[in-house]
Motif scaffolding. Sequence first.
Motif, PDB file in Angstrom:
ATOM      1  N   LYS A  59     -22.947  24.365 -26.675  1.00 61.05           N
ATOM      2  CA  LYS A  59     -23.654  23.681 -27.774  1.00 61.05           C
ATOM      3  C   LYS A  59     -25.172  23.909 -27.643  1.00 61.05           C
ATOM      4  N   MET A  60     -25.670  23.829 -26.407  1.00 63.25           N
ATOM      5  CA  MET A  60     -27.110  24.048 -26.182  1.00 63.25           C
ATOM      6  C   MET A  60     -27.494  25.498 -26.504  1.00 63.25           C
ATOM      7  N   VAL A  61     -26.619  26.436 -26.119  1.00 62.22           N
ATOM      8  CA  VAL A  61     -26.880  27.851 -26.421  1.00 62.22           C
ATOM      9  C   VAL A  61     -26.925  28.048 -27.932  1.00 62.22           C
ATOM     10  N   GLU A  62     -25.948  27.453 -28.626  1.00 59.19           N
ATOM     11  CA  GLU A  62     -25.883  27.625 -30.079  1.00 59.19           C
ATOM     12  C   GLU A  62     -27.088  26.967 -30.758  1.00 59.19           C
ATOM     13  N   ASP A  63     -27.483  25.776 -30.281  1.00 57.24           N
ATOM     14  CA  ASP A  63     -28.671  25.111 -30.845  1.00 57.24           C
ATOM     15  C   ASP A  63     -29.930  25.954 -30.632  1.00 57.24           C
ATOM     16  N   LEU A  64     -30.015  26.535 -29.431  1.00 54.20           N
ATOM     17  CA  LEU A  64     -31.148  27.413 -29.099  1.00 54.20           C
ATOM     18  C   LEU A  64     -31.207  28.567 -30.106  1.00 54.20           C
ATOM     19  N   CYS A  65     -30.031  29.143 -30.396  1.00 56.87           N
ATOM     20  CA  CYS A  65     -29.963  30.283 -31.333  1.00 56.87           C
ATOM     21  C   CYS A  65     -30.312  29.842 -32.757  1.00 56.87           C
ATOM     22  N   LEU A  66     -29.779  28.681 -33.171  1.00 60.02           N
ATOM     23  CA  LEU A  66     -30.062  28.181 -34.528  1.00 60.02           C
ATOM     24  C   LEU A  66     -31.564  27.945 -34.679  1.00 60.02           C
ATOM     25  N   ASN A  67     -32.168  27.296 -33.678  1.00 59.45           N
ATOM     26  CA  ASN A  67     -33.603  26.992 -33.740  1.00 59.45           C
ATOM     27  C   ASN A  67     -34.451  28.254 -33.678  1.00 59.45           C
ATOM     28  N   HIS A  68     -34.063  29.171 -32.808  1.00 60.04           N
ATOM     29  CA  HIS A  68     -34.839  30.413 -32.718  1.00 60.04           C
ATOM     30  C   HIS A  68     -34.712  31.197 -34.021  1.00 60.04           C
ATOM     31  N   GLY A  69     -33.492  31.196 -34.571  1.00 58.06           N
ATOM     32  CA  GLY A  69     -33.271  31.863 -35.861  1.00 58.06           C
ATOM     33  C   GLY A  69     -34.233  31.327 -36.909  1.00 58.06           C
ATOM     34  N   LYS A  70     -34.319  29.994 -36.981  1.00 54.16           N
ATOM     35  CA  LYS A  70     -35.230  29.364 -37.962  1.00 54.16           C
ATOM     36  C   LYS A  70     -36.658  29.849 -37.753  1.00 54.16           C
ATOM     37  N   SER A  71     -37.074  29.932 -36.494  1.00 49.22           N
ATOM     38  CA  SER A  71     -38.477  30.280 -36.217  1.00 49.22           C
ATOM     39  C   SER A  71     -38.781  31.748 -36.537  1.00 49.22           C
ATOM     40  N   ILE A  72     -37.762  32.591 -36.588  1.00 55.69           N
ATOM     41  CA  ILE A  72     -38.034  34.011 -36.918  1.00 55.69           C
ATOM     42  C   ILE A  72     -37.466  34.401 -38.288  1.00 55.69           C
TER      43      ILE A  72
ATOM     44  N   LEU B  51     -33.389  36.615 -26.618  1.00 51.55           N
ATOM     45  CA  LEU B  51     -33.841  38.014 -26.528  1.00 51.55           C
ATOM     46  C   LEU B  51     -32.988  38.896 -27.433  1.00 51.55           C
ATOM     47  N   ALA B  52     -31.686  38.604 -27.477  1.00 53.55           N
ATOM     48  CA  ALA B  52     -30.768  39.404 -28.301  1.00 53.55           C
ATOM     49  C   ALA B  52     -31.083  39.227 -29.787  1.00 53.55           C
ATOM     50  N   LEU B  53     -31.412  38.005 -30.201  1.00 47.91           N
ATOM     51  CA  LEU B  53     -31.776  37.776 -31.612  1.00 47.91           C
ATOM     52  C   LEU B  53     -33.053  38.533 -31.956  1.00 47.91           C
ATOM     53  N   ASP B  54     -34.009  38.515 -31.045  1.00 48.03           N
ATOM     54  CA  ASP B  54     -35.261  39.259 -31.278  1.00 48.03           C
ATOM     55  C   ASP B  54     -34.975  40.761 -31.349  1.00 48.03           C
ATOM     56  N   ALA B  55     -34.110  41.235 -30.458  1.00 46.64           N
ATOM     57  CA  ALA B  55     -33.769  42.664 -30.440  1.00 46.64           C
ATOM     58  C   ALA B  55     -33.052  43.051 -31.735  1.00 46.64           C
ATOM     59  N   LEU B  56     -32.159  42.190 -32.189  1.00 43.22           N
ATOM     60  CA  LEU B  56     -31.428  42.475 -33.430  1.00 43.22           C
ATOM     61  C   LEU B  56     -32.389  42.505 -34.620  1.00 43.22           C
ATOM     62  N   THR B  57     -33.304  41.536 -34.660  1.00 41.11           N
ATOM     63  CA  THR B  57     -34.289  41.473 -35.745  1.00 41.11           C
ATOM     64  C   THR B  57     -35.151  42.732 -35.767  1.00 41.11           C
ATOM     65  N   ALA B  58     -35.604  43.155 -34.604  1.00 42.61           N
ATOM     66  CA  ALA B  58     -36.432  44.371 -34.515  1.00 42.61           C
ATOM     67  C   ALA B  58     -35.621  45.577 -34.977  1.00 42.61           C
ATOM     68  N   HIS B  59     -34.362  45.620 -34.570  1.00 42.15           N
ATOM     69  CA  HIS B  59     -33.496  46.737 -34.965  1.00 42.15           C
ATOM     70  C   HIS B  59     -33.310  46.765 -36.485  1.00 42.15           C
ATOM     71  N   LEU B  60     -33.089  45.590 -37.074  1.00 43.74           N
ATOM     72  CA  LEU B  60     -32.882  45.519 -38.524  1.00 43.74           C
ATOM     73  C   LEU B  60     -34.154  45.944 -39.259  1.00 43.74           C
ATOM     74  N   LYS B  61     -35.310  45.550 -38.750  1.00 46.95           N
ATOM     75  CA  LYS B  61     -36.606  45.933 -39.359  1.00 46.95           C
ATOM     76  C   LYS B  61     -36.788  47.436 -39.306  1.00 46.95           C
ATOM     77  N   ASP B  62     -36.494  48.019 -38.136  1.00 47.15           N
ATOM     78  CA  ASP B  62     -36.616  49.475 -37.955  1.00 47.15           C
ATOM     79  C   ASP B  62     -35.755  50.203 -38.957  1.00 47.15           C
ATOM     80  N   ARG B  63     -34.554  49.681 -39.172  1.00 47.40           N
ATOM     81  CA  ARG B  63     -33.617  50.360 -40.088  1.00 47.40           C
ATOM     82  C   ARG B  63     -34.124  50.359 -41.519  1.00 47.40           C
ATOM     83  N   VAL B  64     -34.758  49.221 -41.890  1.00 48.58           N
ATOM     84  CA  VAL B  64     -35.286  49.092 -43.257  1.00 48.58           C
ATOM     85  C   VAL B  64     -36.435  50.073 -43.461  1.00 48.58           C
ATOM     86  N   SER B  65     -37.298  50.215 -42.438  1.00 47.45           N
ATOM     87  CA  SER B  65     -38.482  51.054 -42.610  1.00 47.45           C
ATOM     88  C   SER B  65     -38.203  52.551 -42.381  1.00 47.45           C
ATOM     89  N   GLU B  66     -36.969  52.881 -41.971  1.00 53.08           N
ATOM     90  CA  GLU B  66     -36.637  54.294 -41.715  1.00 53.08           C
ATOM     91  C   GLU B  66     -36.599  55.137 -42.970  1.00 53.08           C
TER      92      GLU B  66
END
Length: 149
Positions: free
Chosen positions: A29-42, A134-149
Amino acid sequence: MQKALILNGPNLNLLGTRQPEVYGSTTLKMVEDLCLNHGKSIGLEVACFQSNHEGALIDAIHAAKGVQDGIVLNAGAYTHTSIALMDAIASVELPVVEVHLSNIHAREEFRHTSYIAHVAVGQICGFGAQGYVLALDALTAHLKDRVSE
Ligand code: DQA
């Protein structure tokens, strides 16, 4: 807003009480909350799902196609055994970031093999619950890279 699925596999529902010396004291639950909150912030909409069943995880990967932009996957022990999960990821063509709480490469030999790594964008392991952030940040960066390719 882009969307990501946090997918956790077998025994991860027991986080917090399961071998805390290996996996830490953070609950799922704490891991999932961490992900939900981090998701919101990015600016990423995060959904979470956990199952102990290989088929349910495969169904969740199939269902993510066309709905999610990417997946953060901790497949637990299925990482080391499941060609079916690997095939499911290859079939939906969604970017997957593989995550493990523990450093699987510093553990038993059988944990050094990952079928998921064959089809993942990359792997993050050994950073405990922070690895999901870190994985959410990595995924976000990957998705951004794909859009700008
Ligand atoms: C794990 C590592 C796997 O080897 C193990 O089977 C797990 C958890 C991790 O997060 O460190 O269930 O994926």
